[in-house]
Design a protein around this motif. Structure first.
Motif, PDB file in Angstrom:
ATOM      1  N   ARG A  78      12.496   8.465  -3.608  1.00 47.26           N
ATOM      2  CA  ARG A  78      13.474   9.546  -3.592  1.00 47.26           C
ATOM      3  C   ARG A  78      12.743  10.874  -3.620  1.00 47.26           C
ATOM      4  O   ARG A  78      11.523  10.916  -3.783  1.00 47.26           O
ATOM      5  CB  ARG A  78      14.463   9.402  -4.735  1.00 47.26           C
ATOM      6  N   ARG A  79      13.502  11.943  -3.437  1.00 50.63           N
ATOM      7  CA  ARG A  79      12.895  13.281  -3.345  1.00 50.63           C
ATOM      8  C   ARG A  79      11.951  13.572  -4.494  1.00 50.63           C
ATOM      9  O   ARG A  79      10.851  14.030  -4.303  1.00 50.63           O
ATOM     10  CB  ARG A  79      13.969  14.358  -3.276  1.00 50.63           C
TER      11      ARG A  79
ATOM     12  N   SER B 276       7.839   9.215  -4.648  1.00 47.68           N
ATOM     13  CA  SER B 276       8.363  10.281  -3.799  1.00 47.68           C
ATOM     14  C   SER B 276       7.905  10.032  -2.360  1.00 47.68           C
ATOM     15  O   SER B 276       7.114   9.114  -2.090  1.00 47.68           O
ATOM     16  CB  SER B 276       7.856  11.636  -4.290  1.00 47.68           C
ATOM     17  N   LEU B 277       8.381  10.852  -1.442  1.00 46.50           N
ATOM     18  CA  LEU B 277       7.988  10.703  -0.039  1.00 46.50           C
ATOM     19  C   LEU B 277       6.477  10.837   0.137  1.00 46.50           C
ATOM     20  O   LEU B 277       5.903  10.208   1.023  1.00 46.50           O
ATOM     21  CB  LEU B 277       8.723  11.724   0.835  1.00 46.50           C
TER      22      LEU B 277
ATOM     23  N   LEU C  29       4.771   7.516  -0.092  1.00 50.83           N
ATOM     24  CA  LEU C  29       5.207   6.494   0.862  1.00 50.83           C
ATOM     25  C   LEU C  29       4.067   5.657   1.447  1.00 50.83           C
ATOM     26  O   LEU C  29       4.176   4.429   1.466  1.00 50.83           O
ATOM     27  CB  LEU C  29       6.034   7.138   1.981  1.00 50.83           C
ATOM     28  N   PRO C  30       2.975   6.240   1.915  1.00 53.04           N
ATOM     29  CA  PRO C  30       1.912   5.394   2.483  1.00 53.04           C
ATOM     30  C   PRO C  30       1.408   4.318   1.524  1.00 53.04           C
ATOM     31  O   PRO C  30       1.129   3.193   1.938  1.00 53.04           O
ATOM     32  CB  PRO C  30       0.803   6.395   2.830  1.00 53.04           C
ATOM     33  N   ASN C  31       1.318   4.631   0.247  1.00 55.60           N
ATOM     34  CA  ASN C  31       0.837   3.654  -0.735  1.00 55.60           C
ATOM     35  C   ASN C  31       1.898   2.625  -1.105  1.00 55.60           C
ATOM     36  O   ASN C  31       1.569   1.529  -1.550  1.00 55.60           O
ATOM     37  CB  ASN C  31       0.360   4.367  -1.995  1.00 55.60           C
ATOM     38  N   LEU C  32       3.167   2.978  -0.951  1.00 62.60           N
ATOM     39  CA  LEU C  32       4.246   2.067  -1.335  1.00 62.60           C
ATOM     40  C   LEU C  32       4.599   1.071  -0.242  1.00 62.60           C
ATOM     41  O   LEU C  32       5.232   0.056  -0.518  1.00 62.60           O
ATOM     42  CB  LEU C  32       5.486   2.877  -1.712  1.00 62.60           C
ATOM     43  N   LEU C  33       4.203   1.345   0.988  1.00 66.42           N
ATOM     44  CA  LEU C  33       4.539   0.443   2.097  1.00 66.42           C
ATOM     45  C   LEU C  33       3.800  -0.889   2.036  1.00 66.42           C
ATOM     46  O   LEU C  33       4.371  -1.928   2.350  1.00 66.42           O
ATOM     47  CB  LEU C  33       4.254   1.118   3.441  1.00 66.42           C
TER      48      LEU C  33
END
Length: 107
Positions: free
Chosen positions: A58-59, A74-75, A78-82
């Motif tokens: 989320r933001r 947060s956005l 994102l690269p690490n959460l994918l």
């Protein structure tokens, strides 16, 4: 194997062996929900109820973490959460900040 199943459907042929190879259980898999607002959180709660680990994006990652989330980022994260995600649900509005967020290289 979806194209093979679609061809079999068009041919009115039951491919039991193909179906067994493509079915799986959601329990124990990880869902990354990008856009953890009203829609994303509704999906997250349902996925959690099915036994999935849920990661929310989320933001802002500050504030209280909803109980169904294993983690929240947060956005920028994102690269690490994918990489740990088995499935990704994009529940974002189309805005200048979200257009182009995902590409073949990111996925």
């Amino acid at each position: 194997r979806l194209p093979a199943l679609i061809r079999a459907q068009a041919e009115h042929v039951w491919r039991d062996d193909d179906i067994r190879r493509v079915t799986f259980e959601l329990e124990g898999q990880t869902l990354l929900v990008v856009g953890y607002g009203e829609i994303g959180s509704a999906l997250g709660r349902k996925a959690h109820a099915l036994g999935m680990s849920v990661i929310g994006v989320r933001r802002g990652s500050s504030g209280q973490r909803p109980p169904e989330l294993e983690s929240v980022g947060s956005l920028e994260d994102l690269p690490n959460l994918l990489s740990p995600a088995d499935h990704v649900a994009i529940c974002l509005p189309q805005t200048p900040a979200t257009v182009g967020l995902f590409s073949a290289a990111v996925i």
